[in-house]
Design a protein around this motif. Structure first.
Motif, PDB file in Angstrom:
ATOM      1  N   ILE A  74      10.403  -9.879  -4.725  1.00 16.50           N
ATOM      2  CA  ILE A  74      11.839  -9.714  -4.504  1.00 16.50           C
ATOM      3  C   ILE A  74      12.031  -8.533  -3.562  1.00 16.50           C
ATOM      4  O   ILE A  74      11.660  -7.397  -3.880  1.00 16.50           O
ATOM      5  N   GLY A  75      12.590  -8.802  -2.395  1.00 15.01           N
ATOM      6  CA  GLY A  75      12.685  -7.807  -1.340  1.00 15.01           C
ATOM      7  C   GLY A  75      13.756  -6.760  -1.569  1.00 15.01           C
ATOM      8  O   GLY A  75      14.526  -6.800  -2.542  1.00 15.01           O
ATOM      9  N   ASN A  76      13.820  -5.831  -0.639  1.00 11.79           N
ATOM     10  CA  ASN A  76      14.777  -4.733  -0.729  1.00 11.79           C
ATOM     11  C   ASN A  76      16.213  -5.249  -0.696  1.00 11.79           C
ATOM     12  O   ASN A  76      16.552  -6.155   0.067  1.00 11.79           O
ATOM     13  N   GLY A  77      17.047  -4.671  -1.544  1.00 11.13           N
ATOM     14  CA  GLY A  77      18.469  -4.954  -1.497  1.00 11.13           C
ATOM     15  C   GLY A  77      18.899  -6.295  -2.053  1.00 11.13           C
ATOM     16  O   GLY A  77      20.049  -6.698  -1.856  1.00 11.13           O
ATOM     17  N   CYS A  78      18.024  -6.988  -2.760  1.00  7.46           N
ATOM     18  CA  CYS A  78      18.419  -8.273  -3.357  1.00  7.46           C
ATOM     19  C   CYS A  78      19.325  -8.037  -4.565  1.00  7.46           C
ATOM     20  O   CYS A  78      19.160  -7.063  -5.305  1.00  7.46           O
ATOM     21  N   TYR A 113      -9.429  -9.897 -13.509  1.00  7.59           N
ATOM     22  CA  TYR A 113      -8.583  -8.792 -13.067  1.00  7.59           C
ATOM     23  C   TYR A 113      -7.230  -8.815 -13.776  1.00  7.59           C
ATOM     24  O   TYR A 113      -6.636  -9.878 -13.974  1.00  7.59           O
ATOM     25  N   GLN A 114      -6.765  -7.632 -14.133  1.00  3.80           N
ATOM     26  CA  GLN A 114      -5.392  -7.473 -14.595  1.00  3.80           C
ATOM     27  C   GLN A 114      -4.521  -7.232 -13.375  1.00  3.80           C
ATOM     28  O   GLN A 114      -4.822  -6.365 -12.550  1.00  3.80           O
ATOM     29  N   LEU A 115      -3.446  -7.997 -13.250  1.00  8.27           N
ATOM     30  CA  LEU A 115      -2.564  -7.888 -12.099  1.00  8.27           C
ATOM     31  C   LEU A 115      -1.366  -7.009 -12.448  1.00  8.27           C
ATOM     32  O   LEU A 115      -0.747  -7.170 -13.498  1.00  8.27           O
ATOM     33  N   ILE A 116      -1.049  -6.100 -11.555  1.00  4.63           N
ATOM     34  CA  ILE A 116       0.006  -5.126 -11.817  1.00  4.63           C
ATOM     35  C   ILE A 116       1.343  -5.610 -11.262  1.00  4.63           C
ATOM     36  O   ILE A 116       1.407  -6.538 -10.445  1.00  4.63           O
ATOM     37  N   ASN A 117       2.405  -4.969 -11.702  1.00  7.72           N
ATOM     38  CA  ASN A 117       3.730  -5.115 -11.102  1.00  7.72           C
ATOM     39  C   ASN A 117       4.083  -3.834 -10.362  1.00  7.72           C
ATOM     40  O   ASN A 117       3.654  -2.740 -10.748  1.00  7.72           O
ATOM     41  N   PHE A 118       4.869  -3.978  -9.307  1.00  5.48           N
ATOM     42  CA  PHE A 118       5.490  -2.808  -8.688  1.00  5.48           C
ATOM     43  C   PHE A 118       6.996  -2.968  -8.788  1.00  5.48           C
ATOM     44  O   PHE A 118       7.564  -3.917  -8.241  1.00  5.48           O
ATOM     45  N   ILE A 119       7.629  -2.045  -9.495  1.00  7.16           N
ATOM     46  CA  ILE A 119       9.081  -2.021  -9.614  1.00  7.16           C
ATOM     47  C   ILE A 119       9.560  -0.718  -8.985  1.00  7.16           C
ATOM     48  O   ILE A 119       9.244   0.368  -9.475  1.00  7.16           O
ATOM     49  N   SER A 120      10.268  -0.824  -7.893  1.00 11.56           N
ATOM     50  CA  SER A 120      10.707   0.379  -7.195  1.00 11.56           C
ATOM     51  C   SER A 120      11.558   1.258  -8.109  1.00 11.56           C
ATOM     52  O   SER A 120      12.460   0.760  -8.801  1.00 11.56           O
ATOM     53  N   PHE A 166       0.834  -1.205   0.000  1.00 10.12           N
ATOM     54  CA  PHE A 166       0.000   0.000   0.000  1.00 10.12           C
ATOM     55  C   PHE A 166       0.868   1.254   0.000  1.00 10.12           C
ATOM     56  O   PHE A 166       0.659   2.179  -0.805  1.00 10.12           O
ATOM     57  N   PHE A 167       1.863   1.311   0.878  1.00 14.43           N
ATOM     58  CA  PHE A 167       2.706   2.503   0.957  1.00 14.43           C
ATOM     59  C   PHE A 167       3.631   2.624  -0.253  1.00 14.43           C
ATOM     60  O   PHE A 167       3.902   3.734  -0.733  1.00 14.43           O
ATOM     61  N   TYR A 168       4.129   1.491  -0.763  1.00 16.38           N
ATOM     62  CA  TYR A 168       4.945   1.550  -1.980  1.00 16.38           C
ATOM     63  C   TYR A 168       4.155   2.166  -3.132  1.00 16.38           C
ATOM     64  O   TYR A 168       4.648   3.038  -3.853  1.00 16.38           O
ATOM     65  N   LEU A 169       2.925   1.692  -3.317  1.00 15.09           N
ATOM     66  CA  LEU A 169       2.118   2.201  -4.427  1.00 15.09           C
ATOM     67  C   LEU A 169       1.713   3.654  -4.195  1.00 15.09           C
ATOM     68  O   LEU A 169       1.643   4.448  -5.142  1.00 15.09           O
ATOM     69  N   LYS A 170       1.454   4.003  -2.951  1.00 18.23           N
ATOM     70  CA  LYS A 170       1.027   5.373  -2.641  1.00 18.23           C
ATOM     71  C   LYS A 170       2.128   6.385  -2.919  1.00 18.23           C
ATOM     72  O   LYS A 170       1.868   7.465  -3.477  1.00 18.23           O
ATOM     73  N   GLY A 200       6.547 -11.576 -16.240  1.00 13.91           N
ATOM     74  CA  GLY A 200       5.268 -11.916 -15.641  1.00 13.91           C
ATOM     75  C   GLY A 200       4.534 -10.727 -15.065  1.00 13.91           C
ATOM     76  O   GLY A 200       4.881  -9.568 -15.292  1.00 13.91           O
ATOM     77  N   ASP A 201       3.480 -11.031 -14.290  1.00 18.01           N
ATOM     78  CA  ASP A 201       2.703 -10.008 -13.611  1.00 18.01           C
ATOM     79  C   ASP A 201       2.611 -10.345 -12.127  1.00 18.01           C
ATOM     80  O   ASP A 201       3.067 -11.386 -11.674  1.00 18.01           O
ATOM     81  N   ASN A 202       2.042  -9.431 -11.375  1.00 13.96           N
ATOM     82  CA  ASN A 202       1.951  -9.533  -9.914  1.00 13.96           C
ATOM     83  C   ASN A 202       3.324  -9.737  -9.271  1.00 13.96           C
ATOM     84  O   ASN A 202       3.496 -10.525  -8.349  1.00 13.96           O
ATOM     85  N   CYS A 203       4.295  -8.991  -9.772  1.00 14.74           N
ATOM     86  CA  CYS A 203       5.649  -9.049  -9.220  1.00 14.74           C
ATOM     87  C   CYS A 203       5.972  -7.754  -8.480  1.00 14.74           C
ATOM     88  O   CYS A 203       5.514  -6.678  -8.858  1.00 14.74           O
ATOM     89  N   LYS A 204       6.765  -7.882  -7.436  1.00 21.49           N
ATOM     90  CA  LYS A 204       7.269  -6.724  -6.703  1.00 21.49           C
ATOM     91  C   LYS A 204       8.789  -6.778  -6.689  1.00 21.49           C
ATOM     92  O   LYS A 204       9.378  -7.799  -6.322  1.00 21.49           O
ATOM     93  N   ILE A 205       9.415  -5.684  -7.098  1.00 19.57           N
ATOM     94  CA  ILE A 205      10.864  -5.525  -7.012  1.00 19.57           C
ATOM     95  C   ILE A 205      11.122  -4.401  -6.019  1.00 19.57           C
ATOM     96  O   ILE A 205      10.754  -3.250  -6.255  1.00 19.57           O
ATOM     97  N   GLY A 206      11.743  -4.716  -4.889  1.00 18.79           N
ATOM     98  CA  GLY A 206      11.899  -3.764  -3.806  1.00 18.79           C
ATOM     99  C   GLY A 206      12.996  -2.738  -4.032  1.00 18.79           C
ATOM    100  O   GLY A 206      13.757  -2.787  -5.004  1.00 18.79           O
TER     101      GLY A 206
END
Length: 220
Positions: free
Chosen positions: A132-136, A90-97, A17-21, A109-115
């Motif tokens: 994939i978490g922060n600092g990987c 539903y279309q699933l989004i990615n979050f790439i920091s 939530f906060f990443y997307l915000k 792919g989709d529904n991925c998070k890159i921290g």
């Protein structure tokens, strides 16, 4: 701004939530969870809908979704809700920091998070529904299967393959050209120097194979 709903109401969903915000062009407008886990009808002053009626509350033609669930049951819950939400339309989004480094052609792919501060090297391929978490640090030509979860600080050397639904704990390290089986659990700080079998569990430095299948672990 495109409207997004998040599946989940625990720590991963709150983090997303906060990443997307603050770091995306998406607007989170609500949450959804399985009815038995509905703790409140609101979160961050946004509505929370039972998943079995989410299509009527947040129609898929007007909302996108992110399945914001951790490695519960070795990623199987996130995997199940991933497919269910797609079946709903539903279309699933990615979050790439924006603070990460990732090269074109990496995300397949989709529904991925890159921290934040993650580095995904050229030639790597990331499947669907991968966290994939922060600092990987992901090396060149690494292949990451669907539904995997990497905690913060994981280091994967070049030409590694990681099977679907595997979990890599904080600061674990995988040597180059190693193959990690499906549904493996690599504990925090573990160093993997050789191939692993499906559903194997490793802890320690160097990593020790435990006499237990990963599907028997109380993850979550």
């Amino acid at each position: 701004m495109e409207k997004v709903i998040l599946f989940g109401n625990q720590s991963v969903a709150k983090e997303i939530f906060f990443y997307l915000k603050y770091f995306s062009d998406y607007e989170v407008v609500g949450f959804t969870v399985d009815r038995e886990y509905l703790e409140s009808d609101s979160l961050f002053e946004l509505p929370v809908s039972p998943f079995d009626i989410v299509e009527t509350v947040f129609p898929p033609d007007k909302h996108k979704m992110f399945i914001a669930v951790g490695y519960v049951q070795n990623n199987k819950i996130r995997k199940e809700r991933y497919f269910q939400s797609k079946e709903m339309g539903y279309q699933l989004i990615n979050f790439i920091s924006p603070k990460s480094i990732i090269y074109p052609g990496t995300m397949e792919g989709d529904n991925c998070k890159i921290g934040h501060y993650a580095v995904i090297s050229p030639g790597a391929k990331i499947g669907n529904n991968v966290i994939i978490g922060n600092g990987c640090m992901i090396g060149h030509d690494v292949i990451i299967g669907d539904h995997c979860y990497f905690s913060g600080g994981v280091s994967v050397a070049g030409s590694v393959s990681i099977g679907s639904c595997s979990y890599l704990g904080t600061n674990s390290t995988i040597r180059n050209k190693v193959s990690i089986g499906k549904e493996c659990v690599i504990g925090a700080g573990a160093i993997i120097l050789e191939n692993t079998e499906d559903r194997s569990v490793y802890l320690g430095e160097p990593a020790t194979l435990l006499p237990i299948s990963s599907d028997k672990l109380p993850l979550g």
